[in-house]
Design a protein around this motif. Structure first.
Motif, PDB file in Angstrom:
ATOM      1  N   GLY A   1       0.824  -1.214   0.000  1.00 10.75           N
ATOM      2  CA  GLY A   1       0.000   0.000   0.000  1.00 10.75           C
ATOM      3  C   GLY A   1       0.854   1.259   0.000  1.00 10.75           C
ATOM      4  O   GLY A   1       0.513   2.253  -0.644  1.00 10.75           O
ATOM      5  N   ASP A   2       1.995   1.219   0.704  1.00 10.56           N
ATOM      6  CA  ASP A   2       2.917   2.363   0.725  1.00 10.56           C
ATOM      7  C   ASP A   2       3.578   2.551  -0.635  1.00 10.56           C
ATOM      8  O   ASP A   2       3.803   3.679  -1.077  1.00 10.56           O
ATOM      9  N   LEU A   3       3.914   1.435  -1.306  1.00 11.90           N
ATOM     10  CA  LEU A   3       4.515   1.516  -2.643  1.00 11.90           C
ATOM     11  C   LEU A   3       3.538   2.171  -3.605  1.00 11.90           C
ATOM     12  O   LEU A   3       3.913   3.015  -4.420  1.00 11.90           O
ATOM     13  N   ASP A   4       2.253   1.763  -3.515  1.00  8.81           N
ATOM     14  CA  ASP A   4       1.226   2.288  -4.401  1.00  8.81           C
ATOM     15  C   ASP A   4       1.053   3.791  -4.209  1.00  8.81           C
ATOM     16  O   ASP A   4       0.827   4.528  -5.168  1.00  8.81           O
TER      17      ASP A   4
ATOM     18  N   GLY B   1       2.147  -7.674   2.279  1.00 16.42           N
ATOM     19  CA  GLY B   1       0.929  -7.480   1.493  1.00 16.42           C
ATOM     20  C   GLY B   1      -0.146  -6.588   2.072  1.00 16.42           C
ATOM     21  O   GLY B   1      -1.279  -6.645   1.607  1.00 16.42           O
ATOM     22  N   THR B   2       0.146  -5.755   3.061  1.00 16.42           N
ATOM     23  CA  THR B   2      -0.888  -4.875   3.618  1.00 16.42           C
ATOM     24  C   THR B   2      -1.153  -3.722   2.657  1.00 16.42           C
ATOM     25  O   THR B   2      -0.222  -3.056   2.204  1.00 16.42           O
ATOM     26  N   GLY B   3      -2.415  -3.478   2.361  1.00 15.93           N
ATOM     27  CA  GLY B   3      -2.784  -2.404   1.442  1.00 15.93           C
ATOM     28  C   GLY B   3      -3.126  -2.951   0.069  1.00 15.93           C
ATOM     29  O   GLY B   3      -3.062  -4.156  -0.181  1.00 15.93           O
ATOM     30  N   GLU B   4      -3.506  -2.029  -0.828  1.00 13.24           N
ATOM     31  CA  GLU B   4      -3.894  -2.424  -2.187  1.00 13.24           C
ATOM     32  C   GLU B   4      -2.944  -1.831  -3.211  1.00 13.24           C
ATOM     33  O   GLU B   4      -2.348  -0.792  -2.996  1.00 13.24           O
TER      34      GLU B   4
ATOM     35  N   HIS C   1      12.873 -10.072  -0.170  1.00 13.67           N
ATOM     36  CA  HIS C   1      11.849 -11.046   0.225  1.00 13.67           C
ATOM     37  C   HIS C   1      10.464 -10.476  -0.044  1.00 13.67           C
ATOM     38  O   HIS C   1      10.242  -9.284   0.119  1.00 13.67           O
ATOM     39  N   PHE C   2       9.543 -11.334  -0.485  1.00 13.46           N
ATOM     40  CA  PHE C   2       8.151 -10.950  -0.693  1.00 13.46           C
ATOM     41  C   PHE C   2       7.263 -11.914   0.065  1.00 13.46           C
ATOM     42  O   PHE C   2       7.488 -13.124   0.040  1.00 13.46           O
ATOM     43  N   SER C   3       6.223 -11.385   0.706  1.00 15.53           N
ATOM     44  CA  SER C   3       5.231 -12.288   1.279  1.00 15.53           C
ATOM     45  C   SER C   3       4.389 -12.799   0.114  1.00 15.53           C
ATOM     46  O   SER C   3       4.356 -12.204  -0.974  1.00 15.53           O
ATOM     47  N   LYS C   4       3.697 -13.911   0.333  1.00 19.98           N
ATOM     48  CA  LYS C   4       2.909 -14.532  -0.730  1.00 19.98           C
ATOM     49  C   LYS C   4       1.833 -13.569  -1.235  1.00 19.98           C
ATOM     50  O   LYS C   4       1.652 -13.396  -2.449  1.00 19.98           O
ATOM     51  N   SER C   5       1.151 -12.898  -0.290  1.00 19.55           N
ATOM     52  CA  SER C   5       0.074 -11.983  -0.683  1.00 19.55           C
ATOM     53  C   SER C   5       0.613 -10.764  -1.430  1.00 19.55           C
ATOM     54  O   SER C   5      -0.018 -10.280  -2.373  1.00 19.55           O
ATOM     55  N   ALA C   6       1.794 -10.284  -1.052  1.00 25.09           N
ATOM     56  CA  ALA C   6       2.385  -9.118  -1.721  1.00 25.09           C
ATOM     57  C   ALA C   6       2.735  -9.466  -3.162  1.00 25.09           C
ATOM     58  O   ALA C   6       2.436  -8.692  -4.083  1.00 25.09           O
ATOM     59  N   ALA C   7       3.352 -10.629  -3.371  1.00 29.40           N
ATOM     60  CA  ALA C   7       3.725 -11.046  -4.729  1.00 29.40           C
ATOM     61  C   ALA C   7       2.477 -11.216  -5.590  1.00 29.40           C
ATOM     62  O   ALA C   7       2.470 -10.840  -6.775  1.00 29.40           O
ATOM     63  N   GLU C   8       1.410 -11.778  -5.005  1.00 29.33           N
ATOM     64  CA  GLU C   8       0.162 -11.979  -5.759  1.00 29.33           C
ATOM     65  C   GLU C   8      -0.475 -10.650  -6.140  1.00 29.33           C
ATOM     66  O   GLU C   8      -0.955 -10.476  -7.267  1.00 29.33           O
ATOM     67  N   LYS C   9      -0.495  -9.682  -5.233  1.00 30.77           N
ATOM     68  CA  LYS C   9      -1.100  -8.374  -5.505  1.00 30.77           C
ATOM     69  C   LYS C   9      -0.331  -7.616  -6.581  1.00 30.77           C
ATOM     70  O   LYS C   9      -0.933  -6.958  -7.432  1.00 30.77           O
ATOM     71  N   ILE C  10       1.000  -7.706  -6.546  1.00 34.27           N
ATOM     72  CA  ILE C  10       1.821  -7.015  -7.553  1.00 34.27           C
ATOM     73  C   ILE C  10       1.609  -7.662  -8.916  1.00 34.27           C
ATOM     74  O   ILE C  10       1.440  -6.988  -9.930  1.00 34.27           O
ATOM     75  N   ALA C  11       1.585  -9.002  -8.954  1.00 33.48           N
ATOM     76  CA  ALA C  11       1.402  -9.730 -10.218  1.00 33.48           C
ATOM     77  C   ALA C  11       0.002  -9.523 -10.788  1.00 33.48           C
ATOM     78  O   ALA C  11      -0.179  -9.512 -12.014  1.00 33.48           O
TER      79      ALA C  11
END
Length: 167
Positions: A82-85, A116-119, A130-140
């Motif tokens: 969410g911060d990256l976005d 993976g917190t945020g959208e 390192h990426f959490s599973k949810s973060a990698a999925e949201k970016i992809a």
């Protein structure tokens, strides 16, 4: 207040104690060391703050158990998607240097973890350790890429020396 009295009794430049100059020096014949004893001699080292007068030191008396992870633990800076976005534009390349520049990754660390917190609403090219599973999925899911920065290679410790080649 009388300003002429402000510095009275304050000595900024204290004279060095000159020892071994006799009875008339103000430090007496023993130079303020007393007579005899361990610390009267030249070259005697003063004890450390841990010395307890010959008594067994506290750190040797208490039981020792467990161990500390501090020797091999790694410290990672945590950044949420969410911060990256919020701070990066569509199509931007995000790496540890870019995160430091915008102020998301501050201080010394061994790497960056993306959680993976945020959208995510933008396509981002993210490089991190390192990426959490949810973060990698949201970016992809938004067409971006989550590229893992490989850790440094472990040194090869070959204790066996190779034999010299026969001529």
């Amino acid at each position: 207040m009388d300003l002429s009295k402000v510095h009275e009794g304050v000595h900024k430049h204290k004279k060095k104690k000159r020892v071994g100059r006799g009875v008339g020096s103000g430090h007496g014949k023993t130079a303020s060391r007393g007579s005899k004893g361990q610390y009267a001699s030249a070259g005697a080292k003063m004890f450390s703050p841990l010395f307890e007068g010959g008594q067994m030191q506290l750190f040797r008396r208490i039981p020792k158990r467990g161990f500390s992870h501090a020797t091999w633990d790694k410290h990672y800076l945590v950044v949420n998607v969410g911060d990256l976005d919020a701070l990066f534009q569509d199509g931007d390349s995000v790496d540890p240097a870019a995160l430091r520049k915008v102020g998301l990754a501050k201080g010394p660390a061994d790497g960056v973890r993306i959680l993976g917190t945020g959208e995510v609403t933008k396509k981002l090219l993210v490089r991190a350790h390192h990426f959490s599973k949810s973060a990698a999925e949201k970016i992809a899911a938004k067409g971006g890429t989550a590229e893992v920065i490989p850790p440094p290679k472990k040194p090869k410790r070959n204790k066996m020396k190779p034999r010299p080649a026969k001529a």
